[in-house]
Design a protein around this motif. Structure first.
Motif, PDB file in Angstrom:
ATOM      1  N   ALA A  15      41.298  21.175  20.603  1.00 20.20           N
ATOM      2  CA  ALA A  15      41.094  21.959  21.825  1.00 20.20           C
ATOM      3  C   ALA A  15      42.000  23.186  21.816  1.00 20.20           C
ATOM      4  CB  ALA A  15      41.365  21.099  23.054  1.00 20.20           C
ATOM      5  N   TRP A  16      41.540  24.252  22.448  1.00 15.25           N
ATOM      6  CA  TRP A  16      42.289  25.509  22.559  1.00 15.25           C
ATOM      7  C   TRP A  16      42.235  25.953  24.015  1.00 15.25           C
ATOM      8  CZ3 TRP A  16      40.147  30.869  20.704  1.00 15.25           C
ATOM      9  CH2 TRP A  16      41.108  31.870  20.950  1.00 15.25           C
ATOM     10  N   ILE A  17      43.404  25.976  24.677  1.00 15.21           N
ATOM     11  CA  ILE A  17      43.479  26.461  26.054  1.00 15.21           C
ATOM     12  C   ILE A  17      43.624  27.981  26.011  1.00 15.21           C
ATOM     13  CG2 ILE A  17      44.663  26.277  28.268  1.00 15.21           C
ATOM     14  CD1 ILE A  17      45.610  23.522  27.468  1.00 15.21           C
ATOM     15  N   ILE A  18      42.495  28.636  26.100  1.00 13.19           N
ATOM     16  CA  ILE A  18      42.462  30.086  25.903  1.00 13.19           C
ATOM     17  C   ILE A  18      43.155  30.820  27.045  1.00 13.19           C
ATOM     18  CG2 ILE A  18      40.917  32.038  25.432  1.00 13.19           C
ATOM     19  CD1 ILE A  18      38.784  30.030  24.608  1.00 13.19           C
ATOM     20  N   LEU A  24      44.867  37.055  28.012  1.00 14.87           N
ATOM     21  CA  LEU A  24      44.205  36.719  29.269  1.00 14.87           C
ATOM     22  C   LEU A  24      45.195  36.574  30.425  1.00 14.87           C
ATOM     23  CD1 LEU A  24      41.423  34.132  28.295  1.00 14.87           C
ATOM     24  CD2 LEU A  24      41.125  36.464  29.113  1.00 14.87           C
ATOM     25  N   LYS A  25      46.432  36.879  30.185  1.00 19.34           N
ATOM     26  CA  LYS A  25      47.436  36.740  31.245  1.00 19.34           C
ATOM     27  C   LYS A  25      47.127  37.617  32.448  1.00 19.34           C
ATOM     28  CE  LYS A  25      50.327  33.717  29.521  1.00 19.34           C
ATOM     29  NZ  LYS A  25      50.580  32.424  30.200  1.00 19.34           N
ATOM     30  N   GLY A  26      46.509  38.784  32.216  1.00 19.50           N
ATOM     31  CA  GLY A  26      46.233  39.699  33.320  1.00 19.50           C
ATOM     32  C   GLY A  26      44.953  39.411  34.071  1.00 19.50           C
ATOM     33  N   ALA A  27      44.197  38.370  33.646  1.00 17.75           N
ATOM     34  CA  ALA A  27      42.920  38.050  34.302  1.00 17.75           C
ATOM     35  C   ALA A  27      43.195  37.151  35.500  1.00 17.75           C
ATOM     36  CB  ALA A  27      41.975  37.383  33.310  1.00 17.75           C
ATOM     37  N   SER A  28      43.463  37.770  36.636  1.00 20.10           N
ATOM     38  CA  SER A  28      43.830  37.007  37.832  1.00 20.10           C
ATOM     39  C   SER A  28      42.676  36.162  38.365  1.00 20.10           C
ATOM     40  CB  SER A  28      44.316  37.952  38.931  1.00 20.10           C
ATOM     41  OG  SER A  28      43.296  38.902  39.246  1.00 20.10           O
ATOM     42  N   TRP A  29      41.443  36.546  38.054  1.00 17.72           N
ATOM     43  CA  TRP A  29      40.285  35.806  38.529  1.00 17.72           C
ATOM     44  C   TRP A  29      40.065  34.503  37.759  1.00 17.72           C
ATOM     45  CZ3 TRP A  29      36.687  35.035  34.707  1.00 17.72           C
ATOM     46  CH2 TRP A  29      36.784  35.879  33.592  1.00 17.72           C
ATOM     47  N   LEU A  30      40.701  34.388  36.571  1.00 16.08           N
ATOM     48  CA  LEU A  30      40.513  33.216  35.715  1.00 16.08           C
ATOM     49  C   LEU A  30      41.728  32.300  35.824  1.00 16.08           C
ATOM     50  CD1 LEU A  30      38.721  31.845  33.544  1.00 16.08           C
ATOM     51  CD2 LEU A  30      40.056  33.085  31.822  1.00 16.08           C
ATOM     52  N   ASN A  31      41.515  31.079  36.268  1.00 18.12           N
ATOM     53  CA  ASN A  31      42.599  30.105  36.391  1.00 18.12           C
ATOM     54  C   ASN A  31      42.745  29.218  35.162  1.00 18.12           C
ATOM     55  OD1 ASN A  31      41.134  30.088  39.454  1.00 18.12           O
ATOM     56  ND2 ASN A  31      43.312  30.631  39.359  1.00 18.12           N
TER      57      ASN A  31
END
Length: 410
Positions: A15-18, A24-31
Motif C-alpha cells: 500500500a502507498w498512502i499518497i 500533495l501537502k498543499g491539497a487542502s481539499w484532500l484528506n
C-alpha cells in the motif's frame, strides 16, 4: 495421494498512502488518498468423502451363497489441489473535510485445476469420478461511497452506498468431457458456471391446456407429440424439447445502501440490500405447481389454470396423469432475480443528561430495532438471496426480529 497431500500457497500485498507525499501537502481539499494492491494464491480440496485417490468397493452383494462385491469408485492418484489466484488493486480516499469518502476496487480471481465430480457413461457402472477438470475466472469492480449529505444545525444525514459488478467465465474444460450438466446449468468453455441450461417453454395450448415446448430439431419425437400453432411447431413432450442457455444467475449489479438520520438526540439507521438483474430458478414454485398425486398443496396460481377450449393462460390444465410433462424443469420457472431487502433498521433516543444524572447514570439510550423487515422480489415468498447459484430449496427464510432495548452507562 502420497506426494500431493500438501500444497504451498503464497500472497503479498502493498500500500502507498499518497496523501502523505510532499507533492500533495498543499491539497487542502484532500484528506486521505491510498493506493493498495495484493496478489496471492489459495488452495482448495473441497470434495466430499475421504481417500479419493483410492478405489473403493461395496460389500454384501452376494449371489445366493456366493459372496459378492462391486466397484463403487475409481482410483484417482493424479487428483491434486484446486488453486485460486487472486489479485486486486484499489484506491481509498477521503476529501472535503471527510464529507466524501470511499474506495474503488478492481479484482480478478483465476481458479485452475477445478475440482468436480465428472459424470461417466452408464456402461462403466460408476456414475462419476473426481477430477481436476479445468479453469475459470471471476472479475469485477466494487465501489464504496459514503458521505455527509446534509449537515444543517441539529439535523444530519449520512449515507453509504456499495455497488458491485461481477463476471464469470469458464476458460478450460477436459478434452474428453467438453460439457458437463450440473443441475440447471451446463458447464462449457466460454460460458459461465451460473448460466442456465434449460428446456425452452413456449406457453399453453389454448385448445387443450397442454404445456408447449420448442422442438429439439435433433430429436423432434413422434408426430403425436408435435403441434403447429400459428405456423410454429411445438412439442408437448419435454423429452423432445429444445435445451438452450437462458440467462445467468449473476446479476447486472448488487450491493447495499445505508442511511443514518440524526436529529438532536434521535437517530434512525436503515440498511437496504439490493440486486438488479440476473435470473432465479424457482424450484419451490415448480413443486407447488406440480400435482402428480391427489391431496397435496398447490400454489394459488393453480386457480388460473386452463379449464376450457379457448382459455388464454400461462398455467396448463390440472391433470394428475400429465403433470410431469406439463410442469417439467424449463424456462417457465425462471424469473427475474432482482430484489430489495430492508435488512435492518434502528430507531434510538438518547435521554437528556439532566434526567440521567439524577439516578447516577452517565448515559441512557432507548432503542427499537428490526431485522429482515421486508423483501420485495418477483414472487411473494421468493428469496433470491438464498443462494448465488440462482436456485432454492425448502429452507426457512431469515427470521424477522423486532427488538426493544435500553442501554445504560454507569
Amino acid at each position: 495421494a502420497p506426494g500431493k497431500k500438501w500444497g504451498n500457497f503464497y500472497s503479498v500485498g502493498a500500500a502507498w498512502i499518497i496523501s502523505q507525499e510532499s507533492f500533495l501537502k498543499g491539497a487542502s481539499w484532500l484528506n486521505y488518498l491510498k493506493l493498495r494492491g495484493s496478489y496471492g494464491q489459495l488452495g482448495n480440496d473441497g470434495l466430499s468423502g475421504f481417500y479419493k485417490y483410492q478405489s473403493f468397493y461395496n460389500l454384501d452383494w452376494n449371489n445366493a451363497g456366493e459372496p459378492g462385491i462391486y466397484l463403487s469408485s475409481l482410483a484417482t492418484p493424479e487428483l491434486s489441489w484446486e488453486t485460486k489466484t487472486s489479485s486486486d488493486v484499489a484506491v481509498e480516499f477521503s476529501m472535503f473535510n471527510n464529507r466524501l469518502r470511499g474506495s474503488v476496487e478492481a479484482f480478478n480471481s483465476l481458479s485452475t485445476d477445478l475440482l468436480f465430480n465428472v459424470p461417466l457413461p452408464i456402461s462403466i457402472g460408476i456414475t462419476s469420478v473426481s477430477r481436476n477438470i479445468g479453469s475459470m475466472w471471476n472479475r469485477g469492480v466494487e465501489v464504496q461511497l459514503g458521505g455527509d449529505i446534509i449537515k444543517a444545525g441539529s439535523f444530519k444525514w449520512d449515507a453509504d452506498i456499495n455497488w458491485t459488478i461481477t463476471k464469470n467465465k469458464i476458460t478450460k474444460m477436459p478434452v474428453e468431457t467438453p460439457t458437463i450438466i450440473n443441475g440447471t446449468k451446463q458447464l462449457a468453455v466460454g460460458r459461465s458456471i451460473y448460466d442456465f441450461w434449460l428446456r425452452q417453454w413456449a406457453g399453453v395450448d389454448p385448445t387443450d391446456g397442454a404445456s408447449l415446448y420448442l422442438v429439439n430439431p435433433l430429436s423432434p419425437g413422434s408426430a403425436v407429440d408435435t403441434r403447429t400453432i400459428d405456423g410454429k411447431t411445438y412439442t408437448v413432450n419435454p423429452n423432445n424439447a429444445l435445451y438452450a442457455y437462458t440467462g445467468s444467475a449473476i446479476p447486472k449489479f448488487y450491493g447495499s445502501i445505508t442511511n443514518t438520520f440524526t436529529y438532536k438526540k434521535i437517530s434512525l439507521s436503515v440498511l437496504l440490500n439490493y440486486q438488479v438483474g440476473g435470473k432465479f430458478y424457482d424450484g419451490n414454485y415448480q413443486s407447488l405447481m406440480s400435482y402428480s398425486s391427489y391431496g397435496g398443496s398447490l400454489h394459488v396460481d393453480a386457480l388460473k389454470a386452463w379449464q376450457q377450449v379457448g382459455d388464454v393462460t400461462s398455467i396448463p390444465r390440472l391433470d394428475v396423469g400429465r403433470s410431469t410433462f406439463f410442469n417439467a424443469t424449463s424456462t417457465r420457472f425462471l424469473v427475474d432475480a432482482s430484489y430489495i431487502n430492508m435488512r435492518s433498521a434502528t430507531l434510538a433516543y438518547t435521554l437528556p443528561t439532566s434526567l440521567t444524572k439524577k439516578v447516577d447514570v452517565s448515559n441512557a439510550r432507548i432503542f427499537a430495532s428490526g431485522e429482515n423487515l421486508f423483501l420485495v422480489s418477483k414472487r411473494t415468498g421468493l428469496d433470491p438471496t438464498e443462494s448465488f447459484t440462482g436456485t432454492n430449496s425448502n429452507n426457512y427464510t431469515p427470521t424477522r426480529i423486532i427488538s426493544l432495548g435500553l442501554n445504560l452507562t454507569f
